[in-house]
Write a protein that holds these residues in place. Sequence first.
Motif, PDB file in Angstrom:
ATOM      1  N   GLY A   1       0.843  -1.185   0.000  1.00  0.00           N
ATOM      2  CA  GLY A   1       0.000   0.000   0.000  1.00  0.00           C
ATOM      3  C   GLY A   1       0.880   1.237   0.000  1.00  0.00           C
ATOM      4  O   GLY A   1       1.847   1.315   0.761  1.00  0.00           O
ATOM      5  N   PHE A   2       0.577   2.176  -0.875  1.00  0.00           N
ATOM      6  CA  PHE A   2       1.320   3.433  -0.915  1.00  0.00           C
ATOM      7  C   PHE A   2       0.547   4.416  -1.768  1.00  0.00           C
ATOM      8  O   PHE A   2      -0.281   4.044  -2.606  1.00  0.00           O
ATOM      9  N   GLY A   3       0.818   5.695  -1.537  1.00  0.00           N
ATOM     10  CA  GLY A   3       0.246   6.727  -2.395  1.00  0.00           C
ATOM     11  C   GLY A   3      -1.270   6.751  -2.349  1.00  0.00           C
ATOM     12  O   GLY A   3      -1.896   6.721  -1.292  1.00  0.00           O
ATOM     13  N   SER A   4      -1.862   6.769  -3.518  1.00  0.00           N
ATOM     14  CA  SER A   4      -3.322   6.869  -3.633  1.00  0.00           C
ATOM     15  C   SER A   4      -3.951   5.486  -3.636  1.00  0.00           C
ATOM     16  O   SER A   4      -3.285   4.462  -3.836  1.00  0.00           O
ATOM     17  N   ALA A   5      -5.258   5.460  -3.433  1.00  0.00           N
ATOM     18  CA  ALA A   5      -5.990   4.200  -3.477  1.00  0.00           C
ATOM     19  C   ALA A   5      -5.869   3.545  -4.845  1.00  0.00           C
ATOM     20  O   ALA A   5      -5.752   2.319  -4.948  1.00  0.00           O
ATOM     21  N   ARG A   6      -5.866   4.348  -5.889  1.00  0.00           N
ATOM     22  CA  ARG A   6      -5.767   3.784  -7.238  1.00  0.00           C
ATOM     23  C   ARG A   6      -4.406   3.125  -7.470  1.00  0.00           C
ATOM     24  O   ARG A   6      -4.314   2.034  -8.033  1.00  0.00           O
ATOM     25  N   GLU A   7      -3.323   3.794  -7.014  1.00  0.00           N
ATOM     26  CA  GLU A   7      -1.988   3.206  -7.165  1.00  0.00           C
ATOM     27  C   GLU A   7      -1.866   1.895  -6.393  1.00  0.00           C
ATOM     28  O   GLU A   7      -1.286   0.916  -6.883  1.00  0.00           O
ATOM     29  N   SER A   8      -2.385   1.872  -5.180  1.00  0.00           N
ATOM     30  CA  SER A   8      -2.311   0.652  -4.379  1.00  0.00           C
ATOM     31  C   SER A   8      -3.132  -0.468  -5.014  1.00  0.00           C
ATOM     32  O   SER A   8      -2.726  -1.633  -5.014  1.00  0.00           O
ATOM     33  N   ASN A   9      -4.283  -0.123  -5.578  1.00  0.00           N
ATOM     34  CA  ASN A   9      -5.099  -1.110  -6.262  1.00  0.00           C
ATOM     35  C   ASN A   9      -4.324  -1.750  -7.418  1.00  0.00           C
ATOM     36  O   ASN A   9      -4.387  -2.967  -7.634  1.00  0.00           O
TER      37      ASN A   9
END
Length: 559
Positions: free
Chosen positions: A88-96
């Motif tokens: 998990g890192f940055g934005s929710a979209r990046e982590s997804n």
Amino acid sequence: MSVPANDRRNPVPHKTSVTPVAPDSQEDAPRFRTSDGQPIKAWYDPLTGESEVHHAARLGQPGAYPFTRGVHATMYRGRHWTMRQYAGFGSARESNERYRYLLGRGQTGLSVAFDLPTQMGYDADDDWALGEVGKSGVSICSVKDMELLLDGLPLDKISLSMTINAPAAILLAMVVAVARHRGISAEALSGTVQNDILKEYVARGTYIFPPRPSMRLATDIIRFCQAHMPRWNPISVSGYHIREAGSTAAQEVAFTFAHAKAYVDATLQTGLPVDAFAGQLSFFFNAHNNLLEEVAKFRAARRLWARIMREEYGAENPRSWRLRFHVQTGGSTLTAQQPSNNVVRVTVQALSAILGGTQSLHTNALDEALALPTAASAELALRTQQVLAHESGVADTVDPLAGSYYVEHLTDEIEGLAQEYLVQIKDMGGALEAVEMGFTQHTIQEAAFRVQREQEAGQRVVVGVNAFLDAEAGEEEMPILEVDPKVQEEQIRRIRQLKQNRDTARTLRCLDGIEEAARDPSASLMPLMVEAVANLATTGEICNRLRRVWGEHQADTFI
């Protein structure tokens, strides 16, 4: 104060002595002592006076009480452990995108890392959050972020683990709300929420509220999951962070179980019988470099927990006796110097977890002493597990080190030492009192200081740090993952837009309901939180309402 290494006032009844061996002039060296300071002999013989009947009763069979040899009869011959990489890192979209990447490469479970503001109950637009949004994990301010984080992931088919504690109820409520929006019932969800606030006070520091209201939140989640989420683990009692803070192996087991007993006691006080919820409890342990000590630690922990649940709490359902745990390799053992060596360390640590019978495993990436892992290093960490699972042969038979004179000696020793700590904590009134007194924190600090001193003196070798240096080679060049500062700007824009567009009056009614319930010790908060997040209340708004009622915890100094 800590338990002296030679203080054996409260031995466990089954503990036996080993055949004496010839004196070893090197026995006093740190190298020949366990993490708990116990001497390691040059060799080990069978335990004296040990009959086959007594030996069988102490070990049991795999899948049977006291579960020394594993919680399942066939262990990994039936199915491998869950390969659950923490990410998990940055934005929710990046982590997804990272979750999809890992699932596409064979990962079998998800584990979410949240950023520091989320862990501390602040939204991205709070002044306290500036400079930290998305840095140590993903930023989740609202159910809209959770929808993006879980976009396209089959929530009814994979298990989801979330490392979140003080605001655990809020993040779990968001998962429930997202699932309901997709037409998936809470009963169909499987996973774990860490929800272990006691270890935050002694080892990690991401607490918000004082211990007693925090315990109320923890038990509220346990009650909610028992009633509505039978496939979900409502707590993962964590020894991992206790070990990261510097504890010994026996201290990790003892303090974890002291905390677990506090959660069991608090839940029993709500009126739930022990067998109604004990089978949903889970645990989280560390794996360090001493392979055989770590294997023995896991075996000892399983046996000790089985006895605690059956003998102390009177649990009758075998599911209540089983210690189910996740393991993460030791982050504190990774070095920024010669980081490629970390691959070897992680492999040894993962091997100990597998030989010790874990149900779930995260392997750290080689670059985690420098930054969050890159996609490539995260993939290599996952491949480490896959090689061990499919090529090494260590998963082909159950508890392959059983019967080793040394491993059985260590298993008994760690269980005995852990039991002594538990007696001390019981005499103080329990884990909550030990935390409030500062006993647990101070004992861990003493152990950490001893190891640090030995490393600085060169008595404990750390390859590439205090020995085997390569001055001519220079610094090892590695790509580093950097979180784009624009993540914070975008997250602030999103949270402000959400607050402008929602039905504010409806959201405020939900927040008022949470604040009112927080003042009533008998009220259940979880259903109110599910309703609140579904009506776009944010993480920070809910935590701020609870802060109004309970205040914030201020750590005391142990004297």
